[in-house]
Scaffold this motif. Structure first.
Motif, PDB file in Angstrom:
ATOM      1  N   THR A 159       4.977 -26.854   5.802  1.00 51.66           N
ATOM      2  CA  THR A 159       5.080 -26.025   6.997  1.00 51.66           C
ATOM      3  C   THR A 159       3.796 -26.001   7.828  1.00 51.66           C
ATOM      4  OG1 THR A 159       5.835 -23.870   7.771  1.00 51.66           O
ATOM      5  CG2 THR A 159       4.368 -23.871   5.879  1.00 51.66           C
ATOM      6  N   ALA A 160       3.995 -25.894   9.134  1.00 53.70           N
ATOM      7  CA  ALA A 160       2.884 -25.740  10.073  1.00 53.70           C
ATOM      8  C   ALA A 160       2.519 -24.270  10.176  1.00 53.70           C
ATOM      9  CB  ALA A 160       3.277 -26.299  11.431  1.00 53.70           C
ATOM     10  N   GLY A 161       1.447 -23.994  10.903  1.00 53.29           N
ATOM     11  CA  GLY A 161       1.037 -22.615  11.126  1.00 53.29           C
ATOM     12  C   GLY A 161       0.149 -22.037  10.058  1.00 53.29           C
ATOM     13  N   GLY A 162      -0.408 -22.886   9.190  1.00 48.87           N
ATOM     14  CA  GLY A 162      -1.331 -22.426   8.166  1.00 48.87           C
ATOM     15  C   GLY A 162      -2.767 -22.441   8.647  1.00 48.87           C
ATOM     16  N   PRO A 163      -3.714 -22.147   7.757  1.00 51.38           N
ATOM     17  CA  PRO A 163      -5.128 -22.096   8.141  1.00 51.38           C
ATOM     18  C   PRO A 163      -5.660 -23.393   8.745  1.00 51.38           C
ATOM     19  CG  PRO A 163      -4.816 -21.082   5.991  1.00 51.38           C
ATOM     20  CD  PRO A 163      -3.508 -21.713   6.360  1.00 51.38           C
ATOM     21  N   SER A 164      -5.081 -24.547   8.369  1.00 55.38           N
ATOM     22  CA  SER A 164      -5.587 -25.816   8.899  1.00 55.38           C
ATOM     23  C   SER A 164      -5.310 -25.977  10.388  1.00 55.38           C
ATOM     24  CB  SER A 164      -4.959 -26.994   8.142  1.00 55.38           C
ATOM     25  OG  SER A 164      -3.590 -27.155   8.480  1.00 55.38           O
ATOM     26  N   SER A 165      -4.495 -25.082  10.974  1.00 53.31           N
ATOM     27  CA  SER A 165      -4.221 -25.164  12.411  1.00 53.31           C
ATOM     28  C   SER A 165      -5.504 -25.065  13.225  1.00 53.31           C
ATOM     29  CB  SER A 165      -3.258 -24.054  12.831  1.00 53.31           C
ATOM     30  OG  SER A 165      -2.017 -24.157  12.172  1.00 53.31           O
ATOM     31  N   ASP A 166      -6.511 -24.406  12.666  1.00 52.14           N
ATOM     32  CA  ASP A 166      -7.788 -24.266  13.373  1.00 52.14           C
ATOM     33  C   ASP A 166      -8.645 -25.523  13.283  1.00 52.14           C
ATOM     34  OD1 ASP A 166      -7.148 -21.644  14.047  1.00 52.14           O
ATOM     35  OD2 ASP A 166      -8.073 -20.821  12.237  1.00 52.14           O
ATOM     36  N   ILE A 214       6.812  -9.947   4.845  1.00 48.50           N
ATOM     37  CA  ILE A 214       8.046 -10.707   4.686  1.00 48.50           C
ATOM     38  C   ILE A 214       8.487 -10.626   3.231  1.00 48.50           C
ATOM     39  CG2 ILE A 214       9.061 -13.014   4.794  1.00 48.50           C
ATOM     40  CD1 ILE A 214       7.173 -13.629   7.137  1.00 48.50           C
ATOM     41  N   GLN A 215       9.622 -10.019   2.983  1.00 44.04           N
ATOM     42  CA  GLN A 215      10.074  -9.750   1.619  1.00 44.04           C
ATOM     43  C   GLN A 215      11.091 -10.762   1.096  1.00 44.04           C
ATOM     44  OE1 GLN A 215       8.734  -7.312  -0.333  1.00 44.04           O
ATOM     45  NE2 GLN A 215       7.325  -7.032   1.393  1.00 44.04           N
ATOM     46  N   HIS A 216      11.517 -11.710   1.898  1.00 44.23           N
ATOM     47  CA  HIS A 216      12.531 -12.666   1.478  1.00 44.23           C
ATOM     48  C   HIS A 216      12.007 -13.581   0.363  1.00 44.23           C
ATOM     49  CE1 HIS A 216      13.389 -11.469   5.604  1.00 44.23           C
ATOM     50  NE2 HIS A 216      14.646 -11.843   5.441  1.00 44.23           N
ATOM     51  N   PRO A 217      12.865 -13.993  -0.549  1.00 45.17           N
ATOM     52  CA  PRO A 217      12.469 -15.040  -1.507  1.00 45.17           C
ATOM     53  C   PRO A 217      12.191 -16.342  -0.758  1.00 45.17           C
ATOM     54  CG  PRO A 217      14.487 -13.920  -2.221  1.00 45.17           C
ATOM     55  CD  PRO A 217      14.241 -13.502  -0.804  1.00 45.17           C
ATOM     56  N   ILE A 218      11.062 -16.946  -1.055  1.00 44.44           N
ATOM     57  CA  ILE A 218      10.635 -18.155  -0.333  1.00 44.44           C
ATOM     58  C   ILE A 218      10.208 -19.217  -1.332  1.00 44.44           C
ATOM     59  CG2 ILE A 218       8.856 -19.117   1.186  1.00 44.44           C
ATOM     60  CD1 ILE A 218       8.918 -16.513   2.746  1.00 44.44           C
ATOM     61  N   LEU A 219      10.689 -20.431  -1.105  1.00 44.94           N
ATOM     62  CA  LEU A 219      10.250 -21.602  -1.865  1.00 44.94           C
ATOM     63  C   LEU A 219       9.396 -22.458  -0.955  1.00 44.94           C
ATOM     64  CD1 LEU A 219      10.318 -23.448  -4.382  1.00 44.94           C
ATOM     65  CD2 LEU A 219      12.367 -24.525  -3.391  1.00 44.94           C
ATOM     66  N   LEU A 220       8.128 -22.614  -1.315  1.00 45.02           N
ATOM     67  CA  LEU A 220       7.221 -23.512  -0.615  1.00 45.02           C
ATOM     68  C   LEU A 220       7.298 -24.887  -1.270  1.00 45.02           C
ATOM     69  CD1 LEU A 220       4.282 -20.991  -0.667  1.00 45.02           C
ATOM     70  CD2 LEU A 220       5.424 -21.708   1.431  1.00 45.02           C
ATOM     71  N   VAL A 221       7.531 -25.917  -0.482  1.00 48.64           N
ATOM     72  CA  VAL A 221       7.577 -27.297  -0.972  1.00 48.64           C
ATOM     73  C   VAL A 221       6.561 -28.102  -0.176  1.00 48.64           C
ATOM     74  CG1 VAL A 221       8.998 -29.352  -1.285  1.00 48.64           C
ATOM     75  CG2 VAL A 221      10.034 -27.084  -1.541  1.00 48.64           C
ATOM     76  N   HIS A 222       5.712 -28.851  -0.873  1.00 47.88           N
ATOM     77  CA  HIS A 222       4.672 -29.591  -0.159  1.00 47.88           C
ATOM     78  C   HIS A 222       4.356 -30.889  -0.889  1.00 47.88           C
ATOM     79  CE1 HIS A 222       1.898 -28.262   3.214  1.00 47.88           C
ATOM     80  NE2 HIS A 222       1.665 -29.561   3.083  1.00 47.88           N
ATOM     81  N   GLY A 223       4.108 -31.931  -0.126  1.00 44.08           N
ATOM     82  CA  GLY A 223       3.602 -33.175  -0.681  1.00 44.08           C
ATOM     83  C   GLY A 223       2.103 -33.060  -0.930  1.00 44.08           C
ATOM     84  N   PRO A 265      -1.990 -30.077   5.400  1.00 45.61           N
ATOM     85  CA  PRO A 265      -2.457 -30.242   4.016  1.00 45.61           C
ATOM     86  C   PRO A 265      -1.816 -29.242   3.066  1.00 45.61           C
ATOM     87  CG  PRO A 265      -4.140 -29.172   5.330  1.00 45.61           C
ATOM     88  CD  PRO A 265      -3.074 -29.627   6.294  1.00 45.61           C
ATOM     89  N   VAL A 266      -1.727 -29.633   1.805  1.00 43.67           N
ATOM     90  CA  VAL A 266      -1.116 -28.787   0.779  1.00 43.67           C
ATOM     91  C   VAL A 266      -1.878 -27.470   0.610  1.00 43.67           C
ATOM     92  CG1 VAL A 266      -2.404 -29.789  -1.156  1.00 43.67           C
ATOM     93  CG2 VAL A 266      -0.124 -28.830  -1.551  1.00 43.67           C
ATOM     94  N   SER A 267      -3.145 -27.437   0.992  1.00 46.47           N
ATOM     95  CA  SER A 267      -3.909 -26.188   0.899  1.00 46.47           C
ATOM     96  C   SER A 267      -3.275 -25.080   1.735  1.00 46.47           C
ATOM     97  CB  SER A 267      -5.353 -26.417   1.348  1.00 46.47           C
ATOM     98  OG  SER A 267      -5.403 -26.924   2.676  1.00 46.47           O
ATOM     99  N   ASP A 268      -2.569 -25.437   2.803  1.00 47.89           N
ATOM    100  CA  ASP A 268      -1.890 -24.413   3.602  1.00 47.89           C
ATOM    101  C   ASP A 268      -0.822 -23.702   2.784  1.00 47.89           C
ATOM    102  OD1 ASP A 268      -3.452 -25.012   5.766  1.00 47.89           O
ATOM    103  OD2 ASP A 268      -1.863 -25.891   6.985  1.00 47.89           O
ATOM    104  N   SER A 269      -0.074 -24.459   1.983  1.00 44.83           N
ATOM    105  CA  SER A 269       0.960 -23.827   1.169  1.00 44.83           C
ATOM    106  C   SER A 269       0.360 -22.964   0.074  1.00 44.83           C
ATOM    107  CB  SER A 269       1.901 -24.885   0.569  1.00 44.83           C
ATOM    108  OG  SER A 269       2.899 -25.258   1.504  1.00 44.83           O
ATOM    109  N   TYR A 270      -0.796 -23.355  -0.460  1.00 42.58           N
ATOM    110  CA  TYR A 270      -1.465 -22.479  -1.431  1.00 42.58           C
ATOM    111  C   TYR A 270      -1.859 -21.159  -0.778  1.00 42.58           C
ATOM    112  CZ  TYR A 270      -1.661 -25.980  -5.127  1.00 42.58           C
ATOM    113  OH  TYR A 270      -1.322 -26.870  -6.122  1.00 42.58           O
ATOM    114  N   HIS A 271      -2.243 -21.219   0.502  1.00 42.87           N
ATOM    115  CA  HIS A 271      -2.555 -19.985   1.211  1.00 42.87           C
ATOM    116  C   HIS A 271      -1.294 -19.135   1.378  1.00 42.87           C
ATOM    117  CE1 HIS A 271      -4.410 -17.212   4.044  1.00 42.87           C
ATOM    118  NE2 HIS A 271      -3.335 -17.366   4.813  1.00 42.87           N
TER     119      HIS A 271
END
Length: 265
Positions: free
Chosen positions: A117-124, A203-212, A219-225
């Motif tokens: 997903t886009a919109g993580g810390p790497s956007s800067d 955001i309370q919904h169940p979410i599955l983050l998937v990243h290469g 970068p995958v570091s965004d999903s860790y965030h």
């Protein structure tokens, strides 16, 4: 334009495509719709400004305006289809839109999958590959599109598909005047896709983050965030995988999505 498979087969799932040149609901999600259409009502729209959807004239030059139009588009589509609640699966730009939808209309959605997903810390501090993607029209050609797509996968030689052929197939669409005008406009101003952590924590919904693991676009570091700040998130990382998890590992990806949407994960 809405690609759809399995109307009435099961729970509704809205698939939101990425933001690269030539992207559309069908091009991003064809394999997922084919694999999951026997169990779910799979719906993959082209966003406003992409593919066969509406192309405003003149186009806005602020991503916030494009985002507002796309959020309204998804909600309006669900209303038109008389779907009260749906799951969401978002790729890259579609992942960022998914987070905005969960924040703005939480009652309309159940579970969500965020892929690269886009919109993580790497956007800067965007990668050079992402910069090349959003400035593609500075020097467009089928060869340049093929090179761009080669950065979307971990290893072009191991990719089970012909990236050059994919680029050839999509190039005509990218060079349509309306598609080109929309793409250049949306990336010519502020990006403004990032939600503050204070909003994400609500955001309370169940979410599955998937990243290469080897994603060169986001970068995958965004999903860790996101894993740290989203209250009900879990993360699955694909090794030897770039930005196109749904195309590099379609069987594993579609199985994972199915398991998660059924509540088995």
């Amino acid at each position: 334009m809405v690609a759809r498979a399995g109307a009435g087969a099961g729970p509704a799932v809205v698939f939101l495509h990425g933001g690269g040149p030539g992207a559309s609901g069908w091009s991003n999600w064809r394999l997922a719709l084919e694999a999951l259409g026997d169990r779910y009502d799979c719906i993959a729209p082209d966003y406003v400004g992409y593919g066969e959807s509406t192309h405003p004239e003149p186009p806005p030059t602020d991503m916030r305006v494009w985002t507002r139009m796309r959020l309204d588009q998804v909600i309006g589509m669900l209303d038109a289809l008389e779907i009260e609640r749906a799951h969401l699966v978002g790729n890259s730009l579609g992942g960022a839109l998914t987070l905005h939808l969960l924040m703005e209309a939480p009652e309309r959605f159940e579970r969500a999958v965020l892929m690269g997903t886009a919109g993580g810390p790497s956007s800067d501090r965007p990668s050079q590959e992402l910069i090349r993607m959003v400035t593609f029209y500075s020097d467009p050609s089928p060869e340049a599109l093929g090179r761009l797509y080669s950065w979307f996968v971990h290893d072009p030689d191991d990719f089970d598909g012909d990236l050059d052929q994919i680029a050839q197939d999509r190039f005509a669409m990218t060079m349509r005047d309306d598609v080109r005008r929309s793409y250049v406009a949306q990336f010519s101003g502020p990006s403004q896709l990032t939600l503050p952590d204070s909003a994400l924590r609500r955001i309370q919904h169940p979410i599955l983050l998937v990243h290469g693991r080897d994603d060169m676009i986001n970068p995958v570091s965004d999903s860790y965030h996101f894993l740290k700040v989203l209250p009900n998130a879990q993360l699955y990382v694909f090794g030897r995988c770039g930005h196109w998890t749904q195309l590099e590992y379609p069987q594993r990806f579609n199985h994972l999505v199915d398991e998660f949407l059924r509540g088995a994960l």
